[in-house]
Design an enzyme around this catalytic site. Structure first.
Site, PDB file in Angstrom:
ATOM      1  N   SER A   9     121.486  75.968 -35.927  1.00 23.15           N
ATOM      2  CA  SER A   9     122.830  75.367 -36.561  1.00 23.15           C
ATOM      3  C   SER A   9     123.733  76.636 -36.992  1.00 23.15           C
ATOM      4  O   SER A   9     123.387  77.347 -37.749  1.00 23.15           O
ATOM      5  CB  SER A   9     122.398  74.592 -37.806  1.00 23.15           C
ATOM      6  OG  SER A   9     123.529  74.168 -38.375  1.00 23.15           O
ATOM      7  N   HIS A  34     123.247  74.050 -32.176  1.00 23.09           N
ATOM      8  CA  HIS A  34     123.671  72.863 -33.073  1.00 23.09           C
ATOM      9  C   HIS A  34     124.845  72.889 -33.825  1.00 23.09           C
ATOM     10  O   HIS A  34     125.082  74.003 -34.604  1.00 23.09           O
ATOM     11  CB  HIS A  34     122.494  72.409 -33.919  1.00 23.09           C
ATOM     12  CG  HIS A  34     122.579  71.352 -34.526  1.00 23.09           C
ATOM     13  ND1 HIS A  34     122.393  70.105 -34.107  1.00 23.09           N
ATOM     14  CD2 HIS A  34     122.785  70.686 -36.172  1.00 23.09           C
ATOM     15  CE1 HIS A  34     122.250  69.083 -34.963  1.00 23.09           C
ATOM     16  NE2 HIS A  34     122.690  69.625 -36.086  1.00 23.09           N
ATOM     17  N   ASP A  36     127.383  71.177 -36.345  1.00 25.26           N
ATOM     18  CA  ASP A  36     127.425  70.339 -37.453  1.00 25.26           C
ATOM     19  C   ASP A  36     128.832  70.058 -38.107  1.00 25.26           C
ATOM     20  O   ASP A  36     129.597  71.126 -38.719  1.00 25.26           O
ATOM     21  CB  ASP A  36     126.678  70.634 -38.771  1.00 25.26           C
ATOM     22  CG  ASP A  36     125.292  70.784 -38.480  1.00 25.26           C
ATOM     23  OD1 ASP A  36     124.672  69.744 -38.126  1.00 25.26           O
ATOM     24  OD2 ASP A  36     124.547  71.714 -38.867  1.00 25.26           O
ATOM     25  N   MET A  38     131.379  68.122 -40.442  1.00 25.46           N
ATOM     26  CA  MET A  38     131.205  67.395 -41.759  1.00 25.46           C
ATOM     27  C   MET A  38     132.767  66.843 -42.153  1.00 25.46           C
ATOM     28  O   MET A  38     133.459  67.837 -42.084  1.00 25.46           O
ATOM     29  CB  MET A  38     130.648  67.881 -42.794  1.00 25.46           C
ATOM     30  CG  MET A  38     129.249  68.303 -42.423  1.00 25.46           C
ATOM     31  SD  MET A  38     128.661  69.090 -43.554  1.00 25.46           S
ATOM     32  CE  MET A  38     126.742  69.837 -43.131  1.00 25.46           C
ATOM     33  N   HIS A  67     126.752  67.338 -33.717  1.00 23.02           N
ATOM     34  CA  HIS A  67     126.115  66.463 -34.653  1.00 23.02           C
ATOM     35  C   HIS A  67     127.303  66.120 -35.487  1.00 23.02           C
ATOM     36  O   HIS A  67     127.798  66.745 -36.439  1.00 23.02           O
ATOM     37  CB  HIS A  67     125.129  67.063 -35.556  1.00 23.02           C
ATOM     38  CG  HIS A  67     124.420  66.116 -36.681  1.00 23.02           C
ATOM     39  ND1 HIS A  67     123.547  66.761 -37.635  1.00 23.02           N
ATOM     40  CD2 HIS A  67     124.525  64.784 -36.844  1.00 23.02           C
ATOM     41  CE1 HIS A  67     123.210  65.702 -38.408  1.00 23.02           C
ATOM     42  NE2 HIS A  67     123.905  64.593 -38.008  1.00 23.02           N
ATOM     43  N   MET A  69     128.800  64.331 -38.420  1.00 24.59           N
ATOM     44  CA  MET A  69     128.471  63.631 -39.959  1.00 24.59           C
ATOM     45  C   MET A  69     129.987  63.302 -40.107  1.00 24.59           C
ATOM     46  O   MET A  69     130.492  63.665 -41.296  1.00 24.59           O
ATOM     47  CB  MET A  69     127.855  64.695 -40.575  1.00 24.59           C
ATOM     48  CG  MET A  69     126.460  64.906 -40.453  1.00 24.59           C
ATOM     49  SD  MET A  69     125.905  66.219 -41.160  1.00 24.59           S
ATOM     50  CE  MET A  69     126.193  67.460 -40.067  1.00 24.59           C
ATOM     51  N   MET A 138     116.838  62.679 -39.752  1.00 21.38           N
ATOM     52  CA  MET A 138     117.252  63.725 -40.836  1.00 21.38           C
ATOM     53  C   MET A 138     115.945  63.630 -41.591  1.00 21.38           C
ATOM     54  O   MET A 138     115.383  62.644 -42.162  1.00 21.38           O
ATOM     55  CB  MET A 138     118.363  63.031 -41.545  1.00 21.38           C
ATOM     56  CG  MET A 138     119.682  62.628 -40.647  1.00 21.38           C
ATOM     57  SD  MET A 138     120.273  64.053 -39.984  1.00 21.38           S
ATOM     58  CE  MET A 138     120.575  65.514 -41.082  1.00 21.38           C
ATOM     59  N   ASP A 176     116.167  67.363 -38.439  1.00 27.70           N
ATOM     60  CA  ASP A 176     117.190  68.189 -38.809  1.00 27.70           C
ATOM     61  C   ASP A 176     116.993  68.164 -40.514  1.00 27.70           C
ATOM     62  O   ASP A 176     117.478  67.242 -41.233  1.00 27.70           O
ATOM     63  CB  ASP A 176     118.592  67.598 -38.528  1.00 27.70           C
ATOM     64  CG  ASP A 176     119.756  68.274 -38.717  1.00 27.70           C
ATOM     65  OD1 ASP A 176     119.637  69.685 -39.150  1.00 27.70           O
ATOM     66  OD2 ASP A 176     121.002  67.964 -38.411  1.00 27.70           O
TER      67      ASP A 176
HETATM   68  C1  DX5 Z   1     122.968  69.306 -42.531  1.00 24.20           C
HETATM   69  C2  DX5 Z   1     123.173  69.673 -41.195  1.00 24.20           C
HETATM   70  C3  DX5 Z   1     121.880  70.612 -40.714  1.00 24.20           C
HETATM   71  C4  DX5 Z   1     121.791  71.949 -41.463  1.00 24.20           C
HETATM   72  C5  DX5 Z   1     120.597  72.051 -41.351  1.00 24.20           C
HETATM   73  O1  DX5 Z   1     123.357  68.392 -43.043  1.00 24.20           O
HETATM   74  O2  DX5 Z   1     122.890  68.548 -40.394  1.00 24.20           O
HETATM   75  O3  DX5 Z   1     122.032  70.770 -39.351  1.00 24.20           O
HETATM   76  O4  DX5 Z   1     122.573  72.706 -40.833  1.00 24.20           O
HETATM   77  O5  DX5 Z   1     120.231  73.437 -42.293  1.00 24.20           O
HETATM   78  P1  DX5 Z   1     118.811  73.928 -42.589  1.00 24.20           P
HETATM   79  O6  DX5 Z   1     118.141  74.556 -41.297  1.00 24.20           O
HETATM   80  O7  DX5 Z   1     119.289  75.261 -43.548  1.00 24.20           O
HETATM   81  O8  DX5 Z   1     118.301  73.101 -43.672  1.00 24.20           O
HETATM   82 ZN    ZN Z   2     122.681  68.719 -38.070  1.00 23.67          ZN
END
Ligand code: DX5
Ligand code: ZN
Length: 223
Positions: A9, A34, A36, A38, A67, A69, A138, A176
């Site tokens: 990620s 990956h 992310d 948000m 991903h 969010m 998740m 994840d």
């Molecule tokens: C959190 C993200 C994850 C995050 C995982 O909401 O969706 O992808 O980056 O990070 P780690 O591996 O540090 O838990």
């Molecule tokens: Zn993620």
């Protein structure tokens, strides 16, 4: 048995050295990036949007697994496809018309993914197993990297595996959140095909070695 796919990620990368970190993943045995995204509404944090996505896409030589969010992800699916996403995962909880959004993702030329938060039972996907290419369980409450994997998410992976087998679906199961060398054995034993890892990769003193170790399929824990 096929190898575990690993998706580091970018959220845990050093944004002041993003090109360096993207090139490190290019050289590694990792499979996907990956990404992310948000929005500060669906999750209590804001990460980044298109400028960072574009920068990652400029240097990445592996597929980008995006991903989302965010609320109303259907508003941004086409833009992320244009920005170079190979796969787009939206949250079950953010989609009023999930089937429509998954179809939109496929029509945009991407693999369609659906993510389930902790409280969302896998059975809610029973009627849609032909409509997605990957499902992301998740293993934390999303919003932040560096959290601990919540053990109550492990039986969900097993349930998802059973559901997909019964439906004859070849969709991949991903996990994840909180994936590291300590937890990867249990998620693998439960039936995971791909794992996202942020802190366990970019927080390691040797990220290339960390990726190799995570991909090694450690011996599953004793039942
Ligand atoms: C959190 C993200 C994850 C995050 C995982 O909401 O969706 O992808 O980056 O990070 P780690 O591996 O540090 O838990
Ligand atoms: Zn993620």
């Amino acid at each position: 048995m096929t190898d575990l796919l690993l998706a580091p990620s970018i959220l845990a990368a050093d944004f002041a050295n993003l090109q360096r970190d993207v090139e490190l993943i290019n050289r590694s045995k990792a499979d996907w990036f990956h990404v992310d995204v948000m929005d500060g509404v669906f999750v209590p944090n804001i990460s980044f949007g298109f400028p960072v996505m574009d920068a990652v896409h400029r240097y990445a030589t592996k597929p980008l697994d995006v991903h989302l969010m965010i609320v109303q992800p259907e508003r941004y699916v086409d833009a992320f496809a244009k920005a170079g996403a190979a796969a787009i995962t939206v949250h079950y909880e953010a989609c009023t018309h999930l089937h429509r959004t998954l179809t939109q993702i496929r029509e945009a030329g991407c693999r369609a993914g659906v993510a389930l938060n902790m409280q969302t039972p896998v059975e809610l996907l029973t009627d849609l197993t032909d409509s997605f290419d990957q499902v992301l369980i998740m293993t934390i409450n999303p919003g932040f990297g560096g959290q601990k994997l919540l053990p109550l998410s492990i039986p969900k992976i097993q349930k998802m595996r059973r559901l997909l087998t019964e439906a004859g679906s070849s969709a991949l199961i991903g996990v994840d959140g909180g994936v590291d060398l300590k937890t990867i054995g249990s998620v693998l034993a439960a039936g995971t095909d791909y794992a996202v890892a942020g802190t366990a990769v970019f927080g390691a003193s040797d990220p290339l070695q960390a990726i190799e170790q995570l991909k090694k399929r450690p011996t599953p824990p004793m039942a």
